[in-house]
Design a protein around this motif. Sequence first.
Motif, PDB file in Angstrom:
ATOM      1  N   TYR A  53       0.862  -1.183   0.000  1.00 33.85           N
ATOM      2  CA  TYR A  53       0.000   0.000   0.000  1.00 33.85           C
ATOM      3  C   TYR A  53       0.894   1.227   0.000  1.00 33.85           C
ATOM      4  CZ  TYR A  53      -3.936  -2.934   1.359  1.00 33.85           C
ATOM      5  OH  TYR A  53      -4.905  -3.869   1.384  1.00 33.85           O
ATOM      6  N   ASP A  55       1.666   6.330  -3.781  1.00 29.18           N
ATOM      7  CA  ASP A  55       2.395   6.639  -5.021  1.00 29.18           C
ATOM      8  C   ASP A  55       1.442   6.925  -6.184  1.00 29.18           C
ATOM      9  OD1 ASP A  55       4.688   6.344  -3.675  1.00 29.18           O
ATOM     10  OD2 ASP A  55       5.387   4.550  -4.715  1.00 29.18           O
ATOM     11  N   ARG A  95      -2.203   8.732   1.948  1.00 32.12           N
ATOM     12  CA  ARG A  95      -1.568   7.519   2.425  1.00 32.12           C
ATOM     13  C   ARG A  95      -2.216   7.070   3.729  1.00 32.12           C
ATOM     14  NH1 ARG A  95       3.978   6.392   4.450  1.00 32.12           N
ATOM     15  NH2 ARG A  95       3.628   5.351   6.417  1.00 32.12           N
ATOM     16  N   ALA A 103       5.682   1.254   7.225  1.00 35.13           N
ATOM     17  CA  ALA A 103       6.976   1.930   7.245  1.00 35.13           C
ATOM     18  C   ALA A 103       6.845   3.182   8.097  1.00 35.13           C
ATOM     19  CB  ALA A 103       7.379   2.300   5.826  1.00 35.13           C
ATOM     20  N   VAL A 151       8.497  17.751  -1.502  1.00 33.89           N
ATOM     21  CA  VAL A 151       8.998  17.160  -2.746  1.00 33.89           C
ATOM     22  C   VAL A 151       7.843  16.957  -3.718  1.00 33.89           C
ATOM     23  CG1 VAL A 151      10.084  15.128  -3.754  1.00 33.89           C
ATOM     24  CG2 VAL A 151      10.964  16.074  -1.629  1.00 33.89           C
ATOM     25  N   ARG A 178      15.159   7.897  -8.429  1.00 27.92           N
ATOM     26  CA  ARG A 178      16.529   7.752  -7.939  1.00 27.92           C
ATOM     27  C   ARG A 178      16.588   8.224  -6.501  1.00 27.92           C
ATOM     28  NH1 ARG A 178      21.588  11.136  -9.636  1.00 27.92           N
ATOM     29  NH2 ARG A 178      21.596  11.567  -7.426  1.00 27.92           N
ATOM     30  N   VAL A 179      17.191   7.394  -5.676  1.00 23.89           N
ATOM     31  CA  VAL A 179      17.338   7.800  -4.292  1.00 23.89           C
ATOM     32  C   VAL A 179      18.532   8.722  -4.193  1.00 23.89           C
ATOM     33  CG1 VAL A 179      17.873   6.978  -1.984  1.00 23.89           C
ATOM     34  CG2 VAL A 179      16.290   5.707  -3.434  1.00 23.89           C
ATOM     35  N   VAL A 233      18.677  12.657   4.064  1.00 26.67           N
ATOM     36  CA  VAL A 233      18.655  14.098   4.243  1.00 26.67           C
ATOM     37  C   VAL A 233      18.267  14.441   5.670  1.00 26.67           C
ATOM     38  CG1 VAL A 233      17.544  16.224   3.529  1.00 26.67           C
ATOM     39  CG2 VAL A 233      18.134  14.509   1.833  1.00 26.67           C
ATOM     40  N   MET A 240       3.996   1.406   2.356  1.00 32.28           N
ATOM     41  CA  MET A 240       5.295   1.992   2.022  1.00 32.28           C
ATOM     42  C   MET A 240       5.245   3.501   2.142  1.00 32.28           C
ATOM     43  SD  MET A 240       6.594   0.003  -1.304  1.00 32.28           S
ATOM     44  CE  MET A 240       5.243   0.528  -2.325  1.00 32.28           C
ATOM     45  N   ASN A 241       6.390   4.066   2.346  1.00 28.20           N
ATOM     46  CA  ASN A 241       6.475   5.518   2.213  1.00 28.20           C
ATOM     47  C   ASN A 241       6.439   5.879   0.741  1.00 28.20           C
ATOM     48  OD1 ASN A 241       6.560   6.073   4.894  1.00 28.20           O
ATOM     49  ND2 ASN A 241       8.796   6.122   5.008  1.00 28.20           N
ATOM     50  N   GLU A 242       5.927   7.045   0.445  1.00 30.03           N
ATOM     51  CA  GLU A 242       5.790   7.455  -0.945  1.00 30.03           C
ATOM     52  C   GLU A 242       7.163   7.692  -1.566  1.00 30.03           C
ATOM     53  OE1 GLU A 242       3.769   8.657   1.597  1.00 30.03           O
ATOM     54  OE2 GLU A 242       2.521   7.050   0.794  1.00 30.03           O
ATOM     55  N   PHE A 243       7.228   7.542  -2.863  1.00 34.43           N
ATOM     56  CA  PHE A 243       8.540   7.700  -3.513  1.00 34.43           C
ATOM     57  C   PHE A 243       9.111   9.099  -3.304  1.00 34.43           C
ATOM     58  CE2 PHE A 243       5.569   8.992  -6.793  1.00 34.43           C
ATOM     59  CZ  PHE A 243       6.203  10.042  -7.433  1.00 34.43           C
ATOM     60  N   THR A 244       8.214  10.059  -3.097  1.00 34.73           N
ATOM     61  CA  THR A 244       8.734  11.407  -2.881  1.00 34.73           C
ATOM     62  C   THR A 244       9.417  11.539  -1.525  1.00 34.73           C
ATOM     63  OG1 THR A 244       6.515  12.018  -2.174  1.00 34.73           O
ATOM     64  CG2 THR A 244       7.137  12.606  -4.402  1.00 34.73           C
ATOM     65  N   ILE A 245       9.076  10.632  -0.609  1.00 33.07           N
ATOM     66  CA  ILE A 245       9.774  10.638   0.682  1.00 33.07           C
ATOM     67  C   ILE A 245      11.047   9.813   0.575  1.00 33.07           C
ATOM     68  CG2 ILE A 245       9.640   9.947   3.101  1.00 33.07           C
ATOM     69  CD1 ILE A 245       6.665  10.430   3.010  1.00 33.07           C
ATOM     70  N   GLU A 246      10.881   8.605   0.025  1.00 33.28           N
ATOM     71  CA  GLU A 246      11.994   7.666  -0.037  1.00 33.28           C
ATOM     72  C   GLU A 246      13.183   8.246  -0.801  1.00 33.28           C
ATOM     73  OE1 GLU A 246      11.143   3.579  -0.218  1.00 33.28           O
ATOM     74  OE2 GLU A 246      10.543   4.320   1.741  1.00 33.28           O
ATOM     75  N   GLN A 247      12.850   9.011  -1.819  1.00 31.46           N
ATOM     76  CA  GLN A 247      13.893   9.553  -2.675  1.00 31.46           C
ATOM     77  C   GLN A 247      14.876  10.398  -1.865  1.00 31.46           C
ATOM     78  OE1 GLN A 247      12.377  11.982  -5.803  1.00 31.46           O
ATOM     79  NE2 GLN A 247      14.039  11.413  -7.158  1.00 31.46           N
ATOM     80  N   PHE A 248      14.363  11.050  -0.840  1.00 39.61           N
ATOM     81  CA  PHE A 248      15.241  11.945  -0.088  1.00 39.61           C
ATOM     82  C   PHE A 248      15.638  11.421   1.278  1.00 39.61           C
ATOM     83  CE2 PHE A 248      13.745  14.586  -3.417  1.00 39.61           C
ATOM     84  CZ  PHE A 248      14.814  15.446  -3.654  1.00 39.61           C
ATOM     85  N   THR A 249      14.931  10.422   1.780  1.00 36.32           N
ATOM     86  CA  THR A 249      15.342   9.883   3.074  1.00 36.32           C
ATOM     87  C   THR A 249      16.230   8.669   2.891  1.00 36.32           C
ATOM     88  OG1 THR A 249      13.326   8.603   3.160  1.00 36.32           O
ATOM     89  CG2 THR A 249      13.326  10.714   4.298  1.00 36.32           C
ATOM     90  N   GLY A 250      16.332   8.197   1.667  1.00 33.26           N
ATOM     91  CA  GLY A 250      17.223   7.091   1.394  1.00 33.26           C
ATOM     92  C   GLY A 250      16.783   5.786   2.014  1.00 33.26           C
ATOM     93  N   ASN A 251      15.505   5.629   2.271  1.00 37.61           N
ATOM     94  CA  ASN A 251      15.028   4.370   2.840  1.00 37.61           C
ATOM     95  C   ASN A 251      15.077   3.268   1.798  1.00 37.61           C
ATOM     96  OD1 ASN A 251      14.623   5.398   5.304  1.00 37.61           O
ATOM     97  ND2 ASN A 251      12.402   5.656   5.086  1.00 37.61           N
ATOM     98  N   LYS A 310      14.040   0.287  -0.479  1.00 32.13           N
ATOM     99  CA  LYS A 310      12.846  -0.058  -1.254  1.00 32.13           C
ATOM    100  C   LYS A 310      12.495  -1.504  -0.946  1.00 32.13           C
ATOM    101  CE  LYS A 310      10.842   2.863  -3.903  1.00 32.13           C
ATOM    102  NZ  LYS A 310       9.405   2.979  -3.762  1.00 32.13           N
TER     103      LYS A 310
END
Lengths: 221, 217, 299
Positions: free
Chosen positions: A61, A64, A123, A141, A154, A213-214, A219, B167-178, B180
């Motif tokens: 879930y 996204d 979410r 998570a 973001v 991309r991570v 941060v 899951m955390n949203e990709f907009t979060i993951e992208q910057f927190t480096g969690n 996947k």
Amino acid sequence: MSSNVSLVETVKKQYAFKMKAYIDAFSSLVGIQFIAFLFSLGGGSSSMGTSDGYHFELKFYSADLVIIFTFIWIFVTAITITTKPYRNQDFTFVTNRMSSSLSNILFLLSASLLGAFTAVLSRFLIQTVAYFLLKEDLYIASVMTSEMMIGITVSLLYVFWISSIGYFVGTLVQIHKGFALLIPVIVIGSLFYDGFMQRDAMLLDTVSILFFRVIDGPVCD
Amino acid sequence: MTFAALIPMAVIVALPLLFFIVRVKKKVTHWLLVVYIGVLLLSVVAAFFIKSDEPEITDRPRDDLYEMLYSGEIYAKGSNLLLKEDSFPIEGEKVRVTSSYGDESSSVYIERKTEDDQKMDVLAYGSFSIAKLDVAEEIVLPAVQLKDGTLTIVYPEYQKLKTSIVMNEFTIEQFTGNKKYNSEFQIDGPILLVRIPPDLEIEADSTTELISIDEWK
Amino acid sequence: MNVIECNGLTKAYFRKNVLNGLTFTIEENKITGLIGRNGVGKTTLVKILAGLIKETSGEVRVFEQHPFNNLYTSANTILVDDQMFFPPALQLHELLEVAQSFYPNWDMELAQRLLQYFSFDPSHYHQTLSKGRTSTFNMIIGLASRCSVTILDEPTTGMDEAVRKDFYRALMKDYLAHPRTILISSHHLNEIEDILEDVLLIKNGKTLLHESISDLKEWAIALQGASTVVQKWLVERNCIFQRQVGKDTLYAVVRDDFTKENKEEALRGGVEFIPVKASDLCVYLTNDTKGGIDDVFER
């Protein structure tokens, strides 16, 4: 009897006007996010079974999809407000081209903010419905407030960026109708061209690099 | 997210909302928005009452159960994969093994200890994960019992395991480096290793196949 | 003070000149009628004056500023026509509020009283209005905004007779209370003749005539009498219009530059002098042929 007006004042008035006049954009935001919410509840599961008596199932879930749908929504909204009826509305009242564009940008920024905020918050709606209505056991998570803020910021930047692309495309089409044909041809054509050249589609690569991309190193801790 | 964290968020949302409710003439769309944002905020509050585990992702490479088994080193090296350990004192010189395993016979691995401690150890090894989440704890393991010189193994029913991850949203993951998640599944085992004293006699009926791992060392 | 100045104003669409070196000035607080046949560029002209489109060449000044893309002009000018776009999401009363926020001189009380008088439902939407109702509503916006320059382009399209009369009366009353520069474009002079001070006649993208309405009424005169006699008087005069009335009687319109002696002489010759109505004169002047539609049938 004639009165002076300043650009800033006019932009403010036009912005207030647009927030009222383009209100239908907000109803469609709610509609589109609701559809994305339903998809998010249903989709994204996979499973595996073995002969010795095990069946594992996995379901993801996340919001996204709601965010992606919000991208589509802002893109369409941005194109819509560049069309002739919308521009003519501006000129019914006090405006020049500068104030018209500036107030459009402000409107898109506000719409992006609302869209990003609701998309990221959805979410929790997905999570709540999955838990209380679908009675699912959830692994969740963890998300800190600071991470939520990053998520909203973001998302806002992405949504606003997409809106600027939409606004640009819409404006090009207003300059010449040929762009309405040319732009899809270039976008889809580049996918096919890369396909013929037997390489990864440059466009898809760019998109996936941008969105997925991570960024190295956390941060926020 | 802590509950206190709600306060700044509530303020951020409530102020424009209040302004809006007081100042703007409301239309259907406005109500739609108010209701929608209201539902979203309620769900944020509701999310605090959800009992859930945080997914603990183990990124260490999974030990290969079968590789260890076939090299005969599972007892020595496989402590990570050990799920259950039973120990029974032995009376008599001989143990019979029987099991319930549907139509096919089940395999039980036998290892002889170097010294005689008059005990029979039954160890269950296995590795179960869904999307890198260790779910071994949720697996029902075969029940083992030693009585009157007979080791009875009762295998569990068909097991269904469902895992849902928010899951955390990709907009979060992208910057927190969690990390996947992926949709990997791992179902290894469970296998039963029976460690017996060096000179104990052991035999099985048709339901069970005994495999000695001593030669593989 | 001149509020509107045009000098050699030209606008071309696809290399065809719609406006062709138009030159005129309009003074402050005058009601001017912009008269011309369909397609002579009236709409193009008012759009240029309102700053909506840009001239191709020539000079145009509204409040001594170039109107195109100009905030000052936009705030002090309103163009009312049947092409005004209003957002479909807003109700009529909301449109009034929006207009109020934009136009500094907006008179909300007047707008609401007019809305009530013409029995509009304030909660209706602009799209659902019929053609005549649309014109009426747009006119309310135009009046209540009290812009220093108010341009009405064919304002009465679709309105019924009673509303038309009410509208012109309202315009007149509001003008008297709050004088401003008003430009009314129409292809028909007679319905607006009573309220106009000046008439600006356009033909082929050029200024044909710019006179006060009282001068216009005396600008030309019609001669009627036996063809041979009338023809004699037409020599060396530019005949604007002529028509055969019955057998051997000619009706001809010419510029009124007869001296008293001329007139007496003509009267003795059996020629009758008839004043020409301003509206008829405009029709005659804007015709391409001297005989009007009759020419088509007489070969």
